[in-house]
Design an enzyme around this catalytic site. Structure first.
Site, PDB file in Angstrom:
ATOM      1  N   GLU A  18       0.930  -1.143   0.084  1.00 57.14           N
ATOM      2  CA  GLU A  18      -0.038   0.032   0.130  1.00 57.14           C
ATOM      3  C   GLU A  18       1.058   1.169  -0.124  1.00 57.14           C
ATOM      4  OE1 GLU A  18      -2.352  -3.022   2.439  1.00 57.14           O
ATOM      5  OE2 GLU A  18      -0.448  -2.726   1.806  1.00 57.14           O
ATOM      6  N   LEU A  19       2.098   1.147   0.800  1.00 63.84           N
ATOM      7  CA  LEU A  19       2.912   2.546   0.801  1.00 63.84           C
ATOM      8  C   LEU A  19       3.431   2.779  -0.589  1.00 63.84           C
ATOM      9  CD1 LEU A  19       4.139   4.823   2.210  1.00 63.84           C
ATOM     10  CD2 LEU A  19       6.032   3.036   2.886  1.00 63.84           C
ATOM     11  N   LYS A  20       3.865   1.820  -1.251  1.00 65.02           N
ATOM     12  CA  LYS A  20       4.282   1.873  -2.546  1.00 65.02           C
ATOM     13  C   LYS A  20       3.446   2.606  -3.460  1.00 65.02           C
ATOM     14  CE  LYS A  20       5.525  -1.040  -6.585  1.00 65.02           C
ATOM     15  NZ  LYS A  20       6.958  -0.456  -7.074  1.00 65.02           N
ATOM     16  N   CYS A 516      10.227  -2.651  -4.275  1.00 66.42           N
ATOM     17  CA  CYS A 516      10.017  -3.746  -3.367  1.00 66.42           C
ATOM     18  C   CYS A 516      10.619  -4.868  -4.222  1.00 66.42           C
ATOM     19  CB  CYS A 516       8.627  -3.924  -2.869  1.00 66.42           C
ATOM     20  SG  CYS A 516       7.893  -2.612  -2.057  1.00 66.42           S
ATOM     21  N   TRP A 561      20.664 -12.508  -3.682  1.00 69.31           N
ATOM     22  CA  TRP A 561      19.552 -11.968  -3.732  1.00 69.31           C
ATOM     23  C   TRP A 561      18.287 -13.016  -3.592  1.00 69.31           C
ATOM     24  CZ3 TRP A 561      20.859  -8.700  -8.862  1.00 69.31           C
ATOM     25  CH2 TRP A 561      21.688  -7.673  -8.443  1.00 69.31           C
ATOM     26  N   GLU A 605      29.119  -6.849  -2.742  1.00 68.80           N
ATOM     27  CA  GLU A 605      28.057  -6.731  -1.703  1.00 68.80           C
ATOM     28  C   GLU A 605      27.863  -7.861  -0.750  1.00 68.80           C
ATOM     29  OE1 GLU A 605      23.712  -7.485  -3.853  1.00 68.80           O
ATOM     30  OE2 GLU A 605      24.772  -5.686  -4.267  1.00 68.80           O
ATOM     31  N   CYS A 643      28.792  -4.358 -11.194  1.00 65.57           N
ATOM     32  CA  CYS A 643      28.321  -2.736 -11.012  1.00 65.57           C
ATOM     33  C   CYS A 643      28.848  -2.408  -9.611  1.00 65.57           C
ATOM     34  CB  CYS A 643      26.958  -2.283 -11.514  1.00 65.57           C
ATOM     35  SG  CYS A 643      25.855  -3.823 -11.066  1.00 65.57           S
ATOM     36  N   HIS A 694      21.065   4.573 -16.013  1.00 66.18           N
ATOM     37  CA  HIS A 694      19.952   5.029 -15.219  1.00 66.18           C
ATOM     38  C   HIS A 694      19.327   6.532 -15.544  1.00 66.18           C
ATOM     39  CE1 HIS A 694      22.734   2.075 -12.878  1.00 66.18           C
ATOM     40  NE2 HIS A 694      21.494   1.762 -12.593  1.00 66.18           N
TER      41      HIS A 694
END
EC number: 2.1.1.14
Length: 753
Positions: A18-20, A516, A561, A605, A643, A694
């Site tokens: 909902e926030l998105k 998300c 991931w 990462e 990257c 980007h």
């Protein structure tokens, strides 16, 4: 000594994101600011109530963020870069969004703040910017307003505040260089003011997050903690909160601080809780982070009980999530497609709250029957055939050093590859994906929902691949790609085709802002039941005489991931994936694909938080890549793409991958990243990204030429490739065509000298 429980934070985005949806509607001008604020209030109220109903004693307040909690802290302190400030000096939610994404419904657009990974998680934070002589003041009172909201709802409130030393550690200096730690005395008065406001509201405990205390910090930073917390003591009780690693190496610093409690991560750290108890001041509360906040597995509560029981009654004790539940999906109960057996192995954020309630009750009563009942599926899982595949385990055990070695060294391979491909100087290529148009996404969605049969789906995908090949030939690129129209996500696509993974419907976790992700879950030994990418690569190659790259996501990236298993090491998972993808390399090669790219954007990462642990990780991470690639013949060219913004500290490992060609993201650093490769004397071929994908901006031919000439001063021109920074999935076709045309023209100009 009654034991209480608490969480360090809860997911913000809402079960249905909902926030998105509210953020993106507001950004697009389709809803008002008040409508956005209402969604935030409703989500906070719901999430507090859900935690309370699940049995949580102390509710976190201040864990909600409109974009990111580090950015919220920047606004709290009045740290707004000049380019994002309102003309009247005020700060509002659009100020926050301009820092986070470069634009908002009001105010002038400006370059967004830098974004980077939050410690070693897949969450990203907005990097605070510091300038010499900077002033700070309490500016953004979101935390205080949310505390008032929660108190009005009669909740037992524990505010959450990012600590001052970690906040400074996470930032970067802009402009004239200076020691950002020198700003500590300037931000402490704001922290004092916030704590005073919380004390006025009757708050007893404040969770003050200092995760930097798990790192190998320079001595000056460790020394800064004592004066900082001397300045903050006295108004409320402070729970010094750490996570993602253990605290034992820095315990002498910690125990000297005037705080009233310490939270430790007993899942990811190696701290012995009995030894911790002995070393902590006797009047301190210990918050034991026993429930994993960043994975999806049901906890073995009998084991957790045994881990902590020896100190029950000996000091004030709380039980907690290891870190914020931000990193976990919200609610397992809405997952209707997972079968009962697999579902019984998981616990999402709400289920983790229930685990904390069960654990608290058992520790207070001594009755462990409910813990044994909860843990029963974990015992059953240990013997499940869905977890253990003897063939995979046997193959993994049989790996030899030879399996991670190409047949010959790079110089021999390069000669064979030059003879096979006859590429021109300055060869041009792209990184893999082409624009994912609405048409492509609709095609995939219709097929997934069953509204399109397999034949029509395949016809549609084939048409998009054909279009990608035609576009590339028209542009004059030298090495082509098939465009990845069939792939929704570079990890999910492979997970869907490998045994050992499952997927959720609503297992969303926040990556940053409104973005998300829904990570795959590794539930068992990983194998490849059938070829994954061969059919489409072979089809694309049939459409052209130019080489078409096979495109694979590397084993470390798939691991990083995904939600990994907890019953085997990360090394084991990575090598199982590597063996599965090794077979894919062999099949691509047999199908006539001569160039194969194995992407490893997550290699860096995945590094452990402590540098002393890096070597072991890099050793098996590199070995996994090499197992994946080493089956290739000499005249098969292996590419990898990465990257990162920093290579210096892992150059040995990047060279050890022994990829024939590495493509890297360099345009935003103006080729400065190539310094690492020059100083190291990197022996293989390099494709420095010549434009930033980007941005919708189209780079000029002259600009690309200048970058390539700059690159050629560092790396011999005969070892340079010409390519964009990254995949083109998120771009539109008009700017993609224009940018690639200029890139090809720049390469052709350089060939002519």
């Amino acid at each position: 000594m009654t034991i209480l429980n608490h969480t360090l934070g809860f997911p913000r985005v809402g079960l249905r994101r909902e926030l998105k949806k509210a953020q993106e509607s507001y950004w697009a001008g389709n809803s008002t600011r008040e409508e956005l604020l209402t969604v935030g209030r409703e989500l906070r109220a719901r999430h507090w109530d859900q935690q309370k109903q699940a049995g949580i004693d102390l509710l976190p307040v201040g864990d909600f963020a409109w974009y990111d909690h580090v950015l919220t802290t920047s606004l709290l302190l009045g740290n707004v870069p000049p380019r994002h400030q309102n003309k009247d000096g005020s700060v509002d939610i659009d100020t926050l969004f301009r820092i986070g994404r470069g634009r908002a419904p009001t105010g002038e657009p400006a370059a967004a703040a830098e974004m980077t990974k939050w410690f070693n998680t897949n969450y990203h934070y907005m990097v605070p910017e510091f300038v010499k002589g900077q002033q700070f003041k309490l500016t953004w009172t979101q935390l205080l307003e949310e505390v008032d909201e929660a108190l009005a709802l009669s909740h037992n409130v524990k505010p959450v505040l990012l600590g001052p030393v970690t906040y400074l550690w996470l930032g970067k200096v802009k402009g004239e260089q200076f020691d950002r730690l020198s700003l500590l005395n300037d931000i402490l008065p704001v922290y004092q003011q916030v704590l005073a406001e919380l004390a006025k509201r009757g708050i007893e405990w404040v969770q003050i997050d200092e995760p930097a205390l798990v790192l190998e910090l320079p001595q000056a930073w460790l020394d800064a903690y004592k004066p900082a917390y001397d300045a903050l003591q006295g108004q409320v009780k402070l729970l010094l909160t750490t996570y993602f690693e253990g605290v034992t190496p820095n315990l002498d610093t910690i125990t000297a601080l005037p705080v009233q409690g310490l939270h430790v991560d007993l899942v990811h750290g190696k701290d012995n809780v009995v030894e911790l108890h002995k070393r902590l001041p006797s009047d301190w509360l210990l918050s034991a982070g026993l429930i994993n906040g960043r994975n999806v597995w049901r906890a073995d509560l009998t084991e957790k009980y045994a881990q902590i029981k020896d100190i029950v009654g000996k000091r004030d004790l709380w039980v907690a999530s290891s870190c914020s539940l931000l990193h976990s999906p919200i609610d397992l109960s809405v997952e209707t497609r997972l079968d009962a057996e697999v579902k019984s192995w998981f616990a999402f954020a709400l289920q983790k709250c229930h685990e904390l309630a069960l654990l608290r009750d058992a520790l207070n009563s001594g009755d462990t029957a409910a813990l044994a009942e909860w843990s029963a599926p974990i015992q059953a899982r240990r013997h499940s055939t869905r977890v253990h595949n003897p063939a995979v385990e046997k193959r993994l055990a049989a790996i030899t050093a030879q399996d991670s070695q190409r047949a010959n060294v790079y110089e021999v391979r390069a000669e064979a590859q030059r003879a096979r491909f006859k590429l021109p100087a300055w060869p041009t290529t792209t990184i893999g994906s082409f624009p994912q148009t609405t048409e492509i996404r609709t095609l995939r969605l219709d097929f997934k929902k069953g509204n399109l049969d397999a034949n029509n789906y395949r016809t549609g995908i084939a048409e998009h691949i054909k279009q990608a090949i035609v576009e590339q030939e028209r542009l004059g690129l030298d090495v082509l790609v098939h465009g990845e129209a069939e792939r929704n996500d570079m990890v999910e696509y492979f997970g869907e085709h490998l045994d050992g993974f499952v997927f959720t419907q609503n297992g969303w976790v926040q990556s940053y802002g409104s973005r998300c992700v829904k990570p795959p879950i590794v539930i068992g030994d990983i194998s490849r039941p059938a070829p994954i990418t061969v059919e489409w690569a072979k089809y694309a190659q049939s459409l052209t005489d130019k080489p078409v790259k096979g495109m694979l996501t590397g084993p470390v990236t798939i691991l990083c991931w995904s939600f990994p298993r907890e019953d085997v090491s990360r090394e084991t998972i990575a090598k199982q994936i590597a063996l599965a993808l090794r077979d894919e390399v062999a099949d691509l090669e047999a199908a006539g694909i001569g160039i194969i790219q194995i992407d490893e954007p997550a290699l860096r990462e995945g590094l452990p938080l402590r540098r002393s642990d890096w070597d072991a990780y890099l050793q098996w991470g590199v070995e996994a890549f090499r197992i994946n690639a080493a089956v290739a013949k000499d005249d098969t060219q292996i590419h990898t793409h990465m990257c990162y913004c920093e290579f210096n500290d892992i150059m040995d490992s990047i060279a050890a991958l022994d990829a024939d060609v590495i493509t890297i993201e360099t345009s935003r650093s103006d080729m400065e990243l190539l310094e690492s490769f020059e100083e190291f004397d990197y022996p293989n071929e390099i494709g420095p990204g010549v434009y930033d994908i980007h941005s919708p901006n189209v780079p000029s031919v002259e600009w690309i030429e200048a970058l390539l000439k700059k690159a050629a001063k560092r790396i011999p021109a005969e070892r340079l490739w010409v390519n964009p920074d990254c995949g083109l999935k998120t771009r539109g076709w008009p700017e993609t065509r224009a940018a690639l045309a200029n890139m090809v023209q720049a390469a052709q100009n350089l060939r002519r000298g």
